[in-house]
Design a protein around this motif. Structure first.
Motif, mmCIF file in Angstrom:
data_model
loop_
_atom_site.group_PDB
_atom_site.id
_atom_site.type_symbol
_atom_site.label_atom_id
_atom_site.label_comp_id
_atom_site.label_asym_id
_atom_site.label_seq_id
_atom_site.Cartn_x
_atom_site.Cartn_y
_atom_site.Cartn_z
ATOM 1 N N ARG A 133 40.510 15.592 -8.108
ATOM 2 C CA ARG A 133 41.134 17.163 -8.006
ATOM 3 C C ARG A 133 40.949 17.944 -8.874
ATOM 4 N N PRO A 134 41.060 18.930 -8.506
ATOM 5 C CA PRO A 134 41.506 20.339 -9.110
ATOM 6 C C PRO A 134 42.200 20.620 -10.126
ATOM 7 N N PRO A 135 42.447 21.524 -10.897
ATOM 8 C CA PRO A 135 43.892 21.644 -11.930
ATOM 9 C C PRO A 135 44.767 21.901 -11.032
ATOM 10 N N GLY A 136 45.858 21.594 -10.795
ATOM 11 C CA GLY A 136 47.743 21.285 -10.919
ATOM 12 C C GLY A 136 48.454 20.472 -10.769
ATOM 13 N N ARG A 137 49.564 21.361 -10.730
ATOM 14 C CA ARG A 137 50.915 20.482 -10.834
ATOM 15 C C ARG A 137 50.869 19.295 -10.304
ATOM 16 N N ALA A 138 50.167 19.104 -9.524
ATOM 17 C CA ALA A 138 50.411 18.041 -8.146
ATOM 18 C C ALA A 138 50.022 16.622 -8.752
ATOM 19 N N ASN A 139 48.313 16.841 -10.164
ATOM 20 C CA ASN A 139 48.076 16.002 -10.927
ATOM 21 C C ASN A 139 49.156 15.145 -12.072
ATOM 22 N N LEU A 140 49.748 15.935 -11.787
ATOM 23 C CA LEU A 140 51.034 15.490 -12.669
ATOM 24 C C LEU A 140 51.971 14.273 -12.185
ATOM 25 N N LEU A 141 52.237 14.966 -11.168
ATOM 26 C CA LEU A 141 53.160 13.662 -10.455
ATOM 27 C C LEU A 141 52.100 12.807 -9.626
ATOM 28 N N ARG A 142 50.507 12.706 -9.327
ATOM 29 C CA ARG A 142 49.771 11.778 -9.096
ATOM 30 C C ARG A 142 49.917 10.887 -10.768
ATOM 31 N N GLY A 143 49.712 11.799 -11.389
ATOM 32 C CA GLY A 143 49.159 10.547 -12.573
ATOM 33 C C GLY A 143 50.774 9.995 -13.131
ATOM 34 N N ARG A 144 51.627 10.695 -12.777
ATOM 35 C CA ARG A 144 53.057 9.569 -12.737
ATOM 36 C C ARG A 144 53.196 8.774 -11.432
ATOM 37 N N ALA A 145 52.757 8.449 -11.040
ATOM 38 C CA ALA A 145 52.653 7.631 -9.531
ATOM 39 C C ALA A 145 51.838 6.558 -9.644
ATOM 40 N N ALA A 146 50.985 7.024 -10.589
ATOM 41 C CA ALA A 146 49.727 5.676 -11.081
ATOM 42 C C ALA A 146 50.240 4.845 -12.265
ATOM 43 N N ASN A 147 50.906 5.228 -13.378
ATOM 44 C CA ASN A 147 51.988 4.366 -14.256
ATOM 45 C C ASN A 147 52.745 3.616 -13.860
ATOM 46 N N VAL A 148 53.192 4.538 -12.759
ATOM 47 C CA VAL A 148 54.230 3.250 -12.128
ATOM 48 C C VAL A 148 53.867 2.407 -11.317
ATOM 49 N N LEU A 149 52.424 2.423 -11.303
ATOM 50 C CA LEU A 149 52.093 1.398 -10.148
ATOM 51 C C LEU A 149 51.386 0.229 -10.867
ATOM 52 N N LEU A 150 50.943 0.773 -12.233
ATOM 53 C CA LEU A 150 49.739 0.183 -13.181
ATOM 54 C C LEU A 150 51.089 -0.492 -13.980
ATOM 55 N N ASP A 151 52.616 -0.129 -14.703
ATOM 56 C CA ASP A 151 53.985 -0.282 -14.787
ATOM 57 C C ASP A 151 53.700 -1.953 -13.478
ATOM 58 N N SER A 152 54.096 -1.818 -12.666
ATOM 59 C CA SER A 152 54.293 -2.757 -11.683
ATOM 60 C C SER A 152 53.699 -4.077 -11.517
ATOM 61 N N PHE A 153 52.451 -4.123 -12.051
ATOM 62 C CA PHE A 153 50.941 -5.008 -11.744
ATOM 63 C C PHE A 153 51.867 -6.374 -13.444
ATOM 64 N N TYR A 154 52.818 -5.375 -14.422
ATOM 65 C CA TYR A 154 52.900 -6.465 -15.285
ATOM 66 C C TYR A 154 54.227 -6.936 -15.270
ATOM 67 N N GLY A 155 55.298 -6.254 -14.131
ATOM 68 C CA GLY A 155 56.202 -7.262 -13.591
ATOM 69 C C GLY A 155 56.301 -8.135 -14.718
ATOM 70 N N ALA A 156 55.786 -9.170 -13.889
ATOM 71 C CA ALA A 156 56.154 -10.641 -14.439
ATOM 72 C C ALA A 156 56.012 -11.102 -15.516
ATOM 73 N N ALA A 157 54.512 -10.431 -15.494
ATOM 74 C CA ALA A 157 54.338 -10.778 -17.240
ATOM 75 C C ALA A 157 55.562 -10.111 -18.995
ATOM 76 N N ARG A 158 56.291 -8.791 -17.930
ATOM 77 C CA ARG A 158 56.868 -8.784 -19.055
ATOM 78 C C ARG A 158 58.117 -9.987 -18.938
ATOM 79 N N ARG A 159 58.467 -9.945 -18.083
ATOM 80 C CA ARG A 159 59.500 -10.924 -18.438
ATOM 81 C C ARG A 159 59.456 -12.240 -18.702
#
Length: 420
Positions: free
Chosen positions: A156-182
């Protein structure tokens, strides 16, 4: 320094690190690559030591995603739901399988650990536990920015919404490692910390990350914090004694440059159907072709087409007229380096993002998602890629800029400064 470089995933997630590891070894460091056992020959060829991970859980992940792709658009809604659940389950199992492998593979006496994107959430904690400095060596941008959307989503083109999308993507990625972290915290006797807390700590500490792609392809965002670098590409090490098969060498000299079609470790559909699509598209476009079988076992038998196994991209791609590929980070880099137009057929994860970037750079006429691939569409795209001289001209100009970069050298200099 004694350096361990840990990477997991497909061939595209391993090959670039053979070049980086080889450069570090040339600088006098003792380098060991930690990855799946099936890549032992690839790593050994470049003269580096290898420590195999106990298992390759990502094969199941790729298979689950392939089933999801096949279920998308189907009237069988329960089938699509089962495929989606299979993908989520396979992702959790893949990350869970990394814990024991990385814990067993890390050498407590190492001086430095380099970590790929998928290895970092586990490897950074293991390195910290052993008090070993670590650095991220990523093939894709992961830190949120206003300048582009996260690579797990559409460009997507530049914009503040990309920050929010990036943070949401990182939350999703981190969730995949939940059992692994435990599991990791239990094995190390540590208090459990969430993925968000661990990521926030890395950001506060300005954990260094070097990105192995060119600033000419994706410029470094102006809003990134210090410690985030765009090094340039890390080209796979090429074995000096390698010779091309006679079949391929003879085919290349028997006519005009062919089109290369290959999807590497991806499984973008039924191999028989893919083979038929490739054959019909090449006939309609009036082009010769080299088809790489890849993990899917793709095979095409037709006039002016040959099917081959794995061949070094650095040797083959510059001898082609265009490349049809899945737009993984490593394959995208190889095609850009070759200076030939591309027709990207993305399958999963970051591939649609890289595919869109190829179009923006003017080296590809269009993106063909694997779920929309037909012989007619592929023939049309190939006709544009090979018939419009502008694509070849822009591809060649970008390849010339990449040739002036030294991505591995940038990381080697950073490691030298760390060593003192």
């Amino acid at each position: 320094m004694r350096i361990q470089l840990i990477t997991v995933g497909t061939m595209g997630s391993v090959a670039p690190y053979t070049g980086l590891g080889h450069r570090l070894a040339d600088e006098g460091h003792e380098v060991e690559i930690v990855t799946h056992a099936k890549f032992a020959e690839v790593v050994g060829c470049c003269g580096l030591r290898m420590r195999p991970l106990a298992a390759d859980p990502f094969e199941a992940l790729i298979g689950a995603h392939s089933r999801l792709q096949g279920a998308q658009g189907s009237p069988d809604a329960p089938g699509a739901l089962r495929a989606l659940w299979s993908l989520r389950s396979a992702t959790g199992l893949a990350t869970l399988g990394l814990v024991d492998g990385i814990l067993d593979a890390v050498d407590p006496t190492a001086d430095l650990i380099l970590l790929s994107t998928l290895a970092a959430p586990i490897g950074a904690q293991v390195a910290e536990y052993h008090r070993i400095p670590s650095i991220g060596v990523f093939l894709q941008p992961e830190v949120p920015t206003r300048e582009f959307a996260p690579c797990a989503t559409a460009w997507r083109p530049p914009g503040r919404a990309n920050l929010l999308r990036g943070r949401a993507a990182n939350v999703l990625l981190d969730s995949f490692y939940g059992a692994a972290r435990r599991r990791l915290h239990t094995r190390l006797g540590l208090t459990h910390r969430s993925g968000h807390r661990l990521r926030s700590a890395r950001e506060r500490n300005r954990w260094p990350i070097w990105h192995g792609y060119s600033p000419s392809v994706v410029p470094r965002p102006a809003d990134w914090r210090p410690g985030l670098h765009v090094a340039g590409y890390w080209w796979p090490h090429e074995c000096p004694n390698w010779q091309p098969p006679a079949l391929v060498a003879d085919f290349l000299t028997a006519g005009p440059p062919p089109v290369l079609i290959g999807f590497g470790s991806m499984m973008p559909g039924d191999p028989r159907r893919l083979g038929e699509i490739a054959a019909r598209a090449l006939r309609q476009a009036g082009l010769r072709g080299i088809v790489q079988s890849g993990s899917v076992g793709l095979s095409v038998v037709d006039d002016d087409v040959i099917t081959v196994g794995a061949l070094p991209h650095g040797w083959l791609m510059p001898r082609t007229a265009a490349v049809v590929h899945h737009a993984g980070a490593g394959t995208t880099a190889a095609a850009l380096r070759a200076g030939v137009p591309a027709v990207p057929v993305p399958v999963m994860t970051d591939q649609p993002w890289w595919a869109a970037r190829l179009v923006q750079l003017g080296v590809s006429p269009q993106v063909l998602p694997c779920t929309e691939l037909t012989a007619g569409r592929l023939a049309e795209a190939l006709g544009r890629a090979t018939g419009d001289a502008g694509f070849a001209r822009r591809s060649g100009a970008l390849a010339a800029r990449l040739a002036d970069e030294d991505g591995s050298g940038a990381v080697a200099r950073a490691v030298a400064e760390l060593a003192g």
